[in-house]
Scaffold this motif. Structure first.
Motif, PDB file in Angstrom:
ATOM      1  N   ILE A  82       0.878  -1.170   0.000  1.00  0.00           N
ATOM      2  CA  ILE A  82       0.000   0.000   0.000  1.00  0.00           C
ATOM      3  C   ILE A  82       0.913   1.217   0.000  1.00  0.00           C
ATOM      4  O   ILE A  82       1.641   1.444   0.966  1.00  0.00           O
ATOM      5  N   SER A  83       0.870   2.000  -1.086  1.00  0.00           N
ATOM      6  CA  SER A  83       1.857   3.075  -1.244  1.00  0.00           C
ATOM      7  C   SER A  83       1.518   4.343  -0.469  1.00  0.00           C
ATOM      8  O   SER A  83       2.415   5.097  -0.124  1.00  0.00           O
ATOM      9  N   ASN A  84       0.247   4.580  -0.162  1.00  0.00           N
ATOM     10  CA  ASN A  84      -0.069   5.853   0.494  1.00  0.00           C
ATOM     11  C   ASN A  84       0.232   5.849   1.994  1.00  0.00           C
ATOM     12  O   ASN A  84       0.338   6.903   2.600  1.00  0.00           O
ATOM     13  N   ASN A  85       0.374   4.661   2.608  1.00  0.00           N
ATOM     14  CA  ASN A  85       0.734   4.632   4.023  1.00  0.00           C
ATOM     15  C   ASN A  85       1.938   3.737   4.316  1.00  0.00           C
ATOM     16  O   ASN A  85       2.278   3.503   5.467  1.00  0.00           O
ATOM     17  N   ASN A  86       2.566   3.215   3.261  1.00  0.00           N
ATOM     18  CA  ASN A  86       3.771   2.389   3.378  1.00  0.00           C
ATOM     19  C   ASN A  86       3.577   1.159   4.256  1.00  0.00           C
ATOM     20  O   ASN A  86       4.475   0.756   4.985  1.00  0.00           O
ATOM     21  N   LYS A  87       2.409   0.571   4.178  1.00  0.00           N
ATOM     22  CA  LYS A  87       2.133  -0.665   4.914  1.00  0.00           C
ATOM     23  C   LYS A  87       1.769  -1.748   3.928  1.00  0.00           C
ATOM     24  O   LYS A  87       1.695  -1.524   2.725  1.00  0.00           O
ATOM     25  N   GLY A  88       1.541  -2.937   4.425  1.00  0.00           N
ATOM     26  CA  GLY A  88       1.146  -4.049   3.578  1.00  0.00           C
ATOM     27  C   GLY A  88       1.207  -5.343   4.353  1.00  0.00           C
ATOM     28  O   GLY A  88       1.268  -5.349   5.586  1.00  0.00           O
ATOM     29  N   THR A  89       1.190  -6.448   3.611  1.00  0.00           N
ATOM     30  CA  THR A  89       1.266  -7.775   4.225  1.00  0.00           C
ATOM     31  C   THR A  89       2.083  -8.696   3.326  1.00  0.00           C
ATOM     32  O   THR A  89       2.220  -8.463   2.127  1.00  0.00           O
ATOM     33  N   MET A  90       2.601  -9.745   3.946  1.00  0.00           N
ATOM     34  CA  MET A  90       3.223 -10.833   3.198  1.00  0.00           C
ATOM     35  C   MET A  90       2.706 -12.135   3.772  1.00  0.00           C
ATOM     36  O   MET A  90       2.502 -12.255   4.987  1.00  0.00           O
ATOM     37  N   THR A  91       2.437 -13.101   2.900  1.00  0.00           N
ATOM     38  CA  THR A  91       1.890 -14.384   3.323  1.00  0.00           C
ATOM     39  C   THR A  91       2.626 -15.506   2.615  1.00  0.00           C
ATOM     40  O   THR A  91       2.664 -15.549   1.385  1.00  0.00           O
ATOM     41  N   LEU A  92       3.212 -16.415   3.402  1.00  0.00           N
ATOM     42  CA  LEU A  92       3.887 -17.594   2.864  1.00  0.00           C
ATOM     43  C   LEU A  92       2.924 -18.770   2.938  1.00  0.00           C
ATOM     44  O   LEU A  92       2.339 -19.020   4.007  1.00  0.00           O
ATOM     45  N   THR A  93       2.772 -19.478   1.816  1.00  0.00           N
ATOM     46  CA  THR A  93       1.810 -20.576   1.767  1.00  0.00           C
ATOM     47  C   THR A  93       2.370 -21.827   1.108  1.00  0.00           C
ATOM     48  O   THR A  93       1.605 -22.720   0.759  1.00  0.00           O
ATOM     49  N   ALA A  94       3.666 -21.921   0.914  1.00  0.00           N
ATOM     50  CA  ALA A  94       4.255 -23.085   0.237  1.00  0.00           C
ATOM     51  C   ALA A  94       3.871 -24.360   0.989  1.00  0.00           C
ATOM     52  O   ALA A  94       3.961 -24.413   2.221  1.00  0.00           O
ATOM     53  N   PRO A  95       3.431 -25.389   0.270  1.00  0.00           N
ATOM     54  CA  PRO A  95       2.909 -26.608   0.903  1.00  0.00           C
ATOM     55  C   PRO A  95       3.874 -27.295   1.869  1.00  0.00           C
ATOM     56  O   PRO A  95       3.461 -27.796   2.902  1.00  0.00           O
ATOM     57  N   SER A  96       5.149 -27.341   1.568  1.00  0.00           N
ATOM     58  CA  SER A  96       6.088 -28.060   2.430  1.00  0.00           C
ATOM     59  C   SER A  96       6.745 -27.170   3.477  1.00  0.00           C
ATOM     60  O   SER A  96       7.707 -27.572   4.124  1.00  0.00           O
ATOM     61  N   CYS A  97       6.216 -25.955   3.659  1.00  0.00           N
ATOM     62  CA  CYS A  97       6.801 -24.994   4.598  1.00  0.00           C
ATOM     63  C   CYS A  97       5.751 -24.548   5.608  1.00  0.00           C
ATOM     64  O   CYS A  97       4.552 -24.684   5.374  1.00  0.00           O
ATOM     65  N   THR A  98       6.204 -23.994   6.706  1.00  0.00           N
ATOM     66  CA  THR A  98       5.303 -23.464   7.714  1.00  0.00           C
ATOM     67  C   THR A  98       4.629 -22.205   7.187  1.00  0.00           C
ATOM     68  O   THR A  98       5.298 -21.299   6.691  1.00  0.00           O
ATOM     69  N   ALA A  99       3.292 -22.175   7.291  1.00  0.00           N
ATOM     70  CA  ALA A  99       2.548 -20.992   6.841  1.00  0.00           C
ATOM     71  C   ALA A  99       2.912 -19.806   7.735  1.00  0.00           C
ATOM     72  O   ALA A  99       3.151 -19.956   8.933  1.00  0.00           O
ATOM     73  N   PHE A 100       2.942 -18.622   7.130  1.00  0.00           N
ATOM     74  CA  PHE A 100       3.319 -17.421   7.867  1.00  0.00           C
ATOM     75  C   PHE A 100       2.658 -16.216   7.216  1.00  0.00           C
ATOM     76  O   PHE A 100       2.662 -16.077   5.992  1.00  0.00           O
ATOM     77  N   THR A 101       2.080 -15.355   8.038  1.00  0.00           N
ATOM     78  CA  THR A 101       1.511 -14.092   7.572  1.00  0.00           C
ATOM     79  C   THR A 101       1.960 -13.003   8.522  1.00  0.00           C
ATOM     80  O   THR A 101       1.978 -13.199   9.732  1.00  0.00           O
ATOM     81  N   SER A 102       2.338 -11.855   7.952  1.00  0.00           N
ATOM     82  CA  SER A 102       2.791 -10.751   8.787  1.00  0.00           C
ATOM     83  C   SER A 102       2.506  -9.427   8.111  1.00  0.00           C
ATOM     84  O   SER A 102       2.625  -9.310   6.886  1.00  0.00           O
ATOM     85  N   PRO A 103       2.180  -8.424   8.914  1.00  0.00           N
ATOM     86  CA  PRO A 103       2.154  -7.068   8.365  1.00  0.00           C
ATOM     87  C   PRO A 103       3.584  -6.642   8.032  1.00  0.00           C
ATOM     88  O   PRO A 103       4.540  -7.125   8.639  1.00  0.00           O
ATOM     89  N   ILE A 104       3.703  -5.750   7.065  1.00  0.00           N
ATOM     90  CA  ILE A 104       5.003  -5.174   6.723  1.00  0.00           C
ATOM     91  C   ILE A 104       4.869  -3.661   6.659  1.00  0.00           C
ATOM     92  O   ILE A 104       3.774  -3.134   6.465  1.00  0.00           O
ATOM     93  N   VAL A 105       5.984  -2.999   6.870  1.00  0.00           N
ATOM     94  CA  VAL A 105       6.097  -1.561   6.651  1.00  0.00           C
ATOM     95  C   VAL A 105       7.238  -1.407   5.663  1.00  0.00           C
ATOM     96  O   VAL A 105       8.288  -2.039   5.811  1.00  0.00           O
ATOM     97  N   TRP A 106       7.043  -0.584   4.647  1.00  0.00           N
ATOM     98  CA  TRP A 106       8.028  -0.492   3.582  1.00  0.00           C
ATOM     99  C   TRP A 106       8.073   0.908   2.988  1.00  0.00           C
ATOM    100  O   TRP A 106       7.124   1.679   3.113  1.00  0.00           O
ATOM    101  N   SER A 107       9.169   1.205   2.347  1.00  0.00           N
ATOM    102  CA  SER A 107       9.300   2.425   1.560  1.00  0.00           C
ATOM    103  C   SER A 107      10.456   2.200   0.601  1.00  0.00           C
ATOM    104  O   SER A 107      11.230   1.248   0.749  1.00  0.00           O
ATOM    105  N   ILE A 108      10.572   3.077  -0.382  1.00  0.00           N
ATOM    106  CA  ILE A 108      11.701   3.017  -1.301  1.00  0.00           C
ATOM    107  C   ILE A 108      12.433   4.337  -1.178  1.00  0.00           C
ATOM    108  O   ILE A 108      11.857   5.397  -1.431  1.00  0.00           O
TER     109      ILE A 108
END
Length: 167
Positions: A82-108
């Motif tokens: 989300i570019s207007n507030n520099n937030k977002g999420t990432m979600t890992l869903t690979a079948p042979s890996c532990t599922a993981f979801t987290s908020p992120i904060v980012w900028s360039i």
């Protein structure tokens, strides 16, 4: 000679590589005086799928990405920027890996580096003091790459994360 080469390869595999940028990146929240690359941030706005992770020696070396999981666990992960507030999420869903979801904060930043903080649930982003600096490359309407550095046997190697826009 083959035996020595084999032993060296085993030694490299035993010592999993860690991102060189993970401990050196200071990711204080952007302030009004921080210069950001707004046009690239807007270009990354939206939903993305990480389609590939590549690096030299990937058949022999295990890389732990973002201090979370094996780099191959990130293939197929979904990312929202989300570019207007520099937030977002990432979600890992690979079948042979532990599922993981987290908020992120980012900028360039104005050097073309993505400043990324992974925020643990229940933690405020302003309390996360470490993060990652990744080079942004090849930005198009439907794809881009993030490039991280790892240390392999005293040499710096690039890990390339390839993203495609999600439908």
């Amino acid at each position: 000679m083959k035996k020595i080469l084999f032993i060296c390869m085993i030694a490299i595999m035993v010592f999993a590589c860690k991102s060189a940028s993970s401990t050196t990146a200071s990711t204080e929240a952007p302030t009004l005086s921080t210069k950001l690359d707004k046009s690239t941030q807007v270009a990354l706005k939206g939903n993305w799928v990480l389609t590939n992770v590549s690096y030299p020696g990937s058949d022999y070396i295990k890389v732990t990405s973002f201090d979370l999981a094996d780099s191959k666990c990130f293939i197929g992960s979904t990312w929202n920027f989300i570019s207007n507030n520099n937030k977002g999420t990432m979600t890992l869903t690979a079948p042979s890996c532990t599922a993981f979801t987290s908020p992120i904060v980012w900028s360039i930043n104005n050097q073309g580096l993505l400043v990324l903080k992974i925020v643990n649930p229940g933690t405020k982003s302003k309390n996360v003091k470490e993060g990652y600096l990744l080079k942004v490359a090849g930005v198009t309407d439907n794809s881009f790459e993030l490039i991280d550095n790892i240390n392999v046997g005293g040499q710096t190697k690039d890990v390339t994360y390839q993203f495609q826009r999600a439908n």
